[in-house]
Design an enzyme around this catalytic site. Structure first.
Site, PDB file in Angstrom:
ATOM      1  CG  ASP A 168      -8.281  -8.264   6.107  1.00  0.00           C
ATOM      2  OD1 ASP A 168      -7.372  -8.173   7.280  1.00  0.00           O
ATOM      3  OD2 ASP A 168      -8.072  -7.445   5.238  1.00  0.00           O
ATOM      4  CE  LYS A 214      -6.478  -8.955   9.982  1.00  0.00           C
ATOM      5  NZ  LYS A 214      -5.184  -8.801   9.513  1.00  0.00           N
ATOM      6  CB  THR A 215      -4.568 -14.980   7.010  1.00  0.00           C
ATOM      7  OG1 THR A 215      -5.081 -13.553   6.432  1.00  0.00           O
ATOM      8  CG2 THR A 215      -4.719 -16.056   5.994  1.00  0.00           C
ATOM      9  CE  LYS A 271      -6.661  -4.328   4.208  1.00  0.00           C
ATOM     10  NZ  LYS A 271      -7.195  -5.218   5.326  1.00  0.00           N
ATOM     11  CG  HIS A 280      -7.988  -4.534  10.096  1.00  0.00           C
ATOM     12  ND1 HIS A 280      -6.842  -4.312  10.098  1.00  0.00           N
ATOM     13  CD2 HIS A 280      -7.976  -5.341   8.661  1.00  0.00           C
ATOM     14  CE1 HIS A 280      -5.994  -4.874   9.057  1.00  0.00           C
ATOM     15  NE2 HIS A 280      -6.847  -5.346   8.256  1.00  0.00           N
ATOM     16  NE  ARG A 323      -2.186  -1.222   3.577  1.00  0.00           N
ATOM     17  CZ  ARG A 323      -1.955  -0.087   4.414  1.00  0.00           C
ATOM     18  NH1 ARG A 323      -2.243   1.201   4.293  1.00  0.00           N
ATOM     19  NH2 ARG A 323      -1.464  -0.248   5.547  1.00  0.00           N
ATOM     20  NE  ARG A 342      -0.315  -9.227   1.478  1.00  0.00           N
ATOM     21  CZ  ARG A 342      -0.911  -9.074   2.644  1.00  0.00           C
ATOM     22  NH1 ARG A 342      -1.815  -9.797   3.009  1.00  0.00           N
ATOM     23  NH2 ARG A 342      -0.398  -8.244   3.591  1.00  0.00           N
ATOM     24  CB  SER A 388      -0.958  -6.500   7.000  1.00  0.00           C
ATOM     25  OG  SER A 388      -2.209  -6.134   6.342  1.00  0.00           O
TER      26      SER A 388
END
Length: 533
Positions: free
Chosen positions: A261, A246-247, A205, A224, A63, A327, A242
């Site tokens: 997410d 989380k994943t 996002k 989030h 990003r 990714r 990130s």
């Protein structure tokens, strides 16, 4: 027309109605196979062994937060949390850049995906994603909720539109952008413009930011976080930026995945915003994360910036020459035990994930409601290499609500909603550090994901109810003295440091950083919350 080609009803909303004209062709909601054909034909990517599509996102492999702006007008002036994160953009400059972008799209092929954000039909948002690249259209098809009924698709009318043109760059001098890249959001026109960057995360996002703006006005808490459901039907949510896990931690073969997410928490429970997963895959192993790993060998998966042998088309997940922020974007259905509805009951457990680069915070601790609000507002973690442009090693940061780049409203709006829901539904809260132990970055080591998984399983399985807890002195956190399958010395970080005095100095320094950061909320929270640390 071929007998194999279905007849579709007349489309209700065309791109012409959205100002796009003189295009060469427009592909409305092309299938995955059609998008593969177009992406390969246009040399946008390579077809890898076993079927994934491997693409490059250009200069930006993460990003670009400095290039994101929100149009400041009468509807947003007093509502948006203006500052370093949410920077204002003039409506006239937005309109001029919009017209230049529309002119750029003339004579080009256009790809359109009509879909939803939000699995709860009461709160879902109809969105249209318009792209110049076929692979980005496939990315959107994977990430958002598809509309399977042809009649509903033909009658679709978007409430928000996003246009992404990675090969169109702004002129910072005349367009008043930060650079050639731009992510511009207009909440009055319900329009997002993206250019100069091909990173798929900007598309994902940007829609998340829209949901974070709209849903609190409807009494829904946007989060989030990832979410899953246990065999007993109880749900858990995992907050974190990130790279914090989380994943990885929510994609558990013993629990049903709701989403990895982004979620909302309404009066009915929690619901996924998306229809896909966007997993970081650098150094991914089949032993540690088998469900994510198997998705890399699937037709339909989009792999961003993953190294590939151009002759044999084999992936190299250990190659960081392009970026560490490699990714995979794939439909959530690729996860064997994913929820078919994206819906779950109110969470029994709330997990806040942090990647502590100092090696101070315990790997697991139990939080009171007040402590949960404090750590939610603080959002302490480390930005992981590659997640944003120019980040090459972990950097400690405070990202309020564990996602300040995507929160357009004042943080206290989200924190108050979270506190009320925790009290209303009796959720148990945990803080889990997936960062360093035995010392900070460069000295200690990353906490074993094997141990983290065991701690998460123990917490979600209510196995700490009969365990004695101790309170550490710097943050007032309650640390369990025992956890199945985890050495007891790992649970309290001071025991993993060889130099105890160095640990105490580092802990005191981190506590002071928390206090300094939290001063920004002095006028918004009660004294009890301020005095927690």
């Amino acid at each position: 027309m071929s007998a194999l080609t279905p007849a579709h009803p007349r489309r209700k909303c065309s791109v012409e109605e959205q100002g796009i004209s003189n295009y060469t062709r427009v592909f409305y909601n092309p299938t995955t196979a059609q998008l593969y054909e177009q992406a390969v034909r246009r040399k946008e990517g390579l077809l890898a062994h076993q079927g994934p599509l491997v693409v490059r996102t250009g200069r930006f492999t993460g990003r670009a937060p400095n290039d994101k702006f929100i149009v400041k007008d009468a509807s947003t002036a007093d509502r948006v949390w203006w500052g370093e994160v949410n920077r204002p953009f003039d409506p006239e400059h937005f309109d001029r850049l919009h017209q230049r972008l529309l002119a750029y799209l003339q004579g080009r092929d256009i790809f359109v995906q009509d879909c939803y954000s939000g699995a709860d039909e009461k709160y879902h948002l109809p969105i249209r994603i318009i792209t110049e690249n076929a692979w980005q259209s496939l990315f959107a098809r994977n990430m958002f909720l598809r509309i399977l009924d042809p009649e509903a698709l033909a009658a679709f009318e978007p409430e928000f539109t996003l246009i992404s043109a990675p090969h169109f760059s702004a002129n910072p001098v005349t367009d008043h952008t930060h650079s050639g890249a731009f992510i511009l959001m207009d909440f009055t026109k319900n329009l997002i413009l993206i250019g100069g960057t091909g990173y798929g995360g900007e598309v994902k996002k940007s829609i998340f930011t829209v949901m974070n703006y709209l849903l609190p006005q409807k009494g829904v808490l946007p989060m989030h976080c990832s979410a899953n459901i246990g065999k007993d039907g109880s749900s858990a949510i995992f907050f974190g930026l990130s790279g914090t896990g989380k994943t990885a931690l929510s994609t558990d073969p013993e629990r049903q995945l709701v989403g990895d997410d982004e979620h909302g928490w309404s009066e009915n429970g929690i619901f996924n915003f998306e229809g896909g997963c966007y997993a970081k895959v650098i150094f991914l192993s089949p032993e540690a994360e088998p469900q994510i790993y198997q998705s890399l060998g699937r037709f339909g998966t989009v792999l961003e910036n993953v190294a590939i042998d151009s002759k044999f088309r084999r992936l190299d997940l250990y190659d960081t020459s392009i970026t560490e922020n490699t990714r995979a974007a794939y439909p959530i259905g690729f996860i064997e035990n994913a929820s078919p509805t994206g819906l779950a009951p109110h969470p029994r457990h709330i997990v806040m994930l942090t990647c502590d680069a100092f090696g101070v915070l315990p790997p697991i601790s139990k939080l009171t409601t007040r402590q949960a609000m404090y750590h939610f507002l603080s959002g302490y973690t480390a930005k992981v290499a590659g997640t944003e442009a120019d980040i090459v090693e972990p950097q400690t940061t405070f990202s309020t609500c564990f996602g300040s780049p995507f929160m357009p409203l004042p943080p206290i709006v989200y924190a108050d909603m979270l506190g009320r829901r925790i009290q209303e539904h009796g959720s148990t809260c945990w803080l889990i550090n997936t960062g360093w132990t035995g010392g900070g970055f460069g000295i200690g080591s990353r906490i074993s994901i094997k141990y983290t998984r065991r701690m998460v399983h123990a917490a979600l399985g209510d196995r700490f109810q009969q365990v004695e807890f101790e309170t550490e002195p710097y943050f007032g956190l309650s640390i369990p003295r025992q956890c199945p399958g985890v050495p007891s010395e790992v649970l309290n970080p001071i025991h993993t440091w060889k130099d105890k005095e160095a640990y105490e100095r580092q802990a005191e320094d981190l506590r002071n950083r928390f206090r300094t950061n939290f001063k920004q909320f002095e006028s918004q929270v009660d004294p009890e919350l301020l005095a927690l640390i």
